[in-house]
Motif scaffolding. Structure first.
Motif, PDB file in Angstrom:
ATOM      1  N   GLY A 189       0.826  -1.213   0.000  1.00 21.50           N
ATOM      2  CA  GLY A 189       0.000   0.000   0.000  1.00 21.50           C
ATOM      3  C   GLY A 189       0.857   1.258   0.000  1.00 21.50           C
ATOM      4  O   GLY A 189       0.574   2.221  -0.724  1.00 21.50           O
ATOM      5  N   ALA A 193       1.079   4.004  -3.128  1.00 16.89           N
ATOM      6  CA  ALA A 193       0.707   5.412  -2.918  1.00 16.89           C
ATOM      7  C   ALA A 193       1.870   6.357  -3.181  1.00 16.89           C
ATOM      8  O   ALA A 193       1.656   7.485  -3.623  1.00 16.89           O
ATOM      9  CB  ALA A 193       0.182   5.608  -1.499  1.00 16.89           C
ATOM     10  N   GLN A 311      -4.562   8.464  -3.462  1.00 16.87           N
ATOM     11  CA  GLN A 311      -4.474   8.020  -2.068  1.00 16.87           C
ATOM     12  C   GLN A 311      -3.338   8.673  -1.274  1.00 16.87           C
ATOM     13  O   GLN A 311      -2.916   8.152  -0.252  1.00 16.87           O
ATOM     14  CB  GLN A 311      -4.321   6.479  -1.956  1.00 16.87           C
ATOM     15  N   ILE A 326      -1.312   8.886   3.808  1.00 14.81           N
ATOM     16  CA  ILE A 326      -1.855   7.947   2.822  1.00 14.81           C
ATOM     17  C   ILE A 326      -3.282   7.555   3.225  1.00 14.81           C
ATOM     18  O   ILE A 326      -3.554   7.269   4.407  1.00 14.81           O
ATOM     19  CB  ILE A 326      -0.969   6.675   2.728  1.00 14.81           C
ATOM     20  N   SER A 327      -4.164   7.539   2.237  1.00 12.95           N
ATOM     21  CA  SER A 327      -5.539   7.033   2.374  1.00 12.95           C
ATOM     22  C   SER A 327      -6.268   7.562   3.607  1.00 12.95           C
ATOM     23  O   SER A 327      -6.966   6.806   4.306  1.00 12.95           O
ATOM     24  CB  SER A 327      -5.534   5.498   2.421  1.00 12.95           C
ATOM     25  N   VAL A 332      -4.124   1.169   5.258  1.00 14.47           N
ATOM     26  CA  VAL A 332      -3.378   1.439   4.026  1.00 14.47           C
ATOM     27  C   VAL A 332      -3.334   0.232   3.096  1.00 14.47           C
ATOM     28  O   VAL A 332      -3.356   0.381   1.872  1.00 14.47           O
ATOM     29  CB  VAL A 332      -1.946   1.942   4.373  1.00 14.47           C
ATOM     30  N   SER A 336      -5.088   1.416  -0.251  1.00 11.81           N
ATOM     31  CA  SER A 336      -4.129   1.819  -1.285  1.00 11.81           C
ATOM     32  C   SER A 336      -3.597   0.602  -2.048  1.00 11.81           C
ATOM     33  O   SER A 336      -2.986   0.757  -3.101  1.00 11.81           O
ATOM     34  CB  SER A 336      -2.988   2.587  -0.624  1.00 11.81           C
TER      35      SER A 336
END
Ligand code: NAD
Ligand code: ADE
Length: 411
Positions: A189, A193, A311, A326-327, A332, A336
């Motif tokens: 993830g 990202a 994301q 992130i996200s 994550v 992501s």
């Protein structure tokens, strides 16, 4: 529009078939269920991440004769092609990637309206929603650590309305899913990202439980210098002797390049930590809820925010530092990336499928408590997984059994 829908269904079908090739244990169970129909006519309501692996589980429950209705257990974890395909297969799947909070709870209420007999939850949101409904749910299963904590709190408060099997606590679940599954998919993830190089980075992991240690292990494997933060002295010592640097978050905040929280707790990273972070520090969360990074405080500290990649949001602080999230601080690996690989979900969901049948056959003799997955199920899943991998192990001889159960034999 119709063509897009057809493409989505086709993509879902192909990807679910691919996942299924890596889920031999669940497939064996599915074949058995197709013959025996152990869940014939039973309504199962699920609140799980709607991924290709969950689709293989849902189709297994259907093969067992169940009537299945599922919604997402996170607003960002749904794979839209999976939902599209499942809805062509005589199952009901509700949700889409990027749900608002309102959409999310609306989908849960649709599962409640389905009046399921068995609740299959991941995180406890569906359980909470059915708690006050008196439509006769007979039992449930729970997939994750945070969900089990919430269920135990409900049990303690005398509010748990039926028995629940805590799937997370099976050895064949948390030792593999939480550790190796989250370890790999969290890194996946972060990479999707950011496309950052992990080698040489200072990588801070909040929590050294099953998830945290999986992430720490994989980050180290890719060449990061890993720092662990903990509140449990034993876990902190384990991290130290596993060769990780252990620090408070206050200290780690000053030096980290990438931060991942994995505690199931709130406020692991707050404004006071963000104030100490370096320019371009990246934050992500792999714990169940989006409460581990205090996003409200981040928003408050920032003068500007923009989506710099899918994301990935860049927040600019008053002093010009840029902090990346992130996200939105949601898990994550599922928002992501695609969640855990099918190989590991094979065991988690084999436990789910067998536990659903166990609940149906035993609920009358159970109290409204959280129960462990029966040992026979856990061991059966381990044996089937070993068989599928072609791994043979030794078995105890009679002499060894006698020795291990005796006290007379010494030097
Ligand atoms: P765990 O209980 O094994 O570990 C949690 C660890 O966090 C413990 O060692 C605890 O001491 C530590 N901790 C608690 N508060 C802390 C704090 N303030 N600072 C530092 N450390 C702290 O739990 P787990 O199985 O590792 O699960 C962790 C979270 O991840 C849960 O929310 C769980 O539901 C979730 N989870 C997510 C996925 C996923 O796919 N992303 C998969 C499995 C579990
Ligand atoms: N939790 C973590 N990974 C998952 C996956 N691939 N499918 C469903 N739930 C998950």
């Amino acid at each position: 529009m119709a063509i897009n829908k057809a493409l989505l269904v086709k993509s879902g079908k192909n990807r679910i078939e691919w996942a299924s090739t890596r889920m031999p244990v669940l497939n064996l169970i599915k074949n058995q269920f197709s013959e025996d129909k152990p869940l014939n006519g039973v309504k199962i309501g699920g609140c799980l991440h709607l991924t290709t692996e969950t689709a293989v589980l849902a189709l297994t429950l259907k093969a067992a004769g169940a009537d299945v209705c599922m919604c997402a257990s996170n607003p960002l974890s749904t794979q839209d092609d999976v939902v599209a395909y499942l809805n062509t297969q005589g199952l009901k799947a509700i949700g889409f990637k990027g749900e608002s909070s309102n959409d999310y709870y609306k989908a849960i209420s649709q599962v409640v309206a389905f009046k399921p007999k068995i609740i299959m939850d991941d995180g406890g949101d569906l359980t909470n929603a059915v708690m006050d409904e008196k439509f006769g749910a007979i039992g449930g299963t729970e997939e994750t650590t945070t969900g089990i904590l919430r269920l135990k709190a409900l049990e303690k408060a005398g509010k748990l309305g039926y028995p629940v099997i805590g799937v997370n606590d099976a050895d064949t679940k948390h030792l593999f899913d939480n550790r190796y599954g989250t370890g790999q998919s969290t890194i996946d993830g972060i990479l999707r990202a950011t496309n950052l190089l992990i080698a040489g980075k200072t990588f801070v992991v909040g929590g050294y439980g099953w998830v945290g240690r999986g992430i720490a292990l994989r980050a180290r494997g890719m060449g990061a210098n890993v720092i662990v933060t903990e509140i449990d002295p034993v876990k902190a010592l384990e991290a130290h002797m596993d060769g990780f640097s252990v620090k408070s978050m206050d200290e780690a905040a000053k030096v980290g390049d990438i931060f991942v929280t994995a505690t199931g707790d709130v406020d692991i990273i707050t404004g006071k930590h963000i104030n100490k972070m370096k320019d371009l520090a990246v934050m992500a969360n792999s714990g169940h809820f989006n409460v581990e990074i205090n996003v409200e405080e981040l928003e408050h500290l920032a003068t500007k925010k923009r989506e710099i990649r899918e994301q990935l949001e860049e927040y600019t602080m008053r002093d010009g530092r840029r902090i990346l999230l992130i996200s939105q601080g949601r898990l994550v690996n599922l928002s992501s990336a695609e969640g855990h690989p099918s190989e590991v979900m094979d065991m988690s969901f084999a436990n789910q499928a067998l536990s659903a049948v166990y609940i149906l056959n035993h609920y009358k003799g159970l109290e409204n408590k959280v129960y462990n997955v029966p040992k026979e199920i856990d061991e059966r899943v381990a044996k089937l997984k070993l068989e599928s991998l072609g791994i043979k192990i030794d078995s105890l001889s009679d002499k060894q059994k006698r020795y291990l159960s005796s006290y007379e034999i010494g030097t």
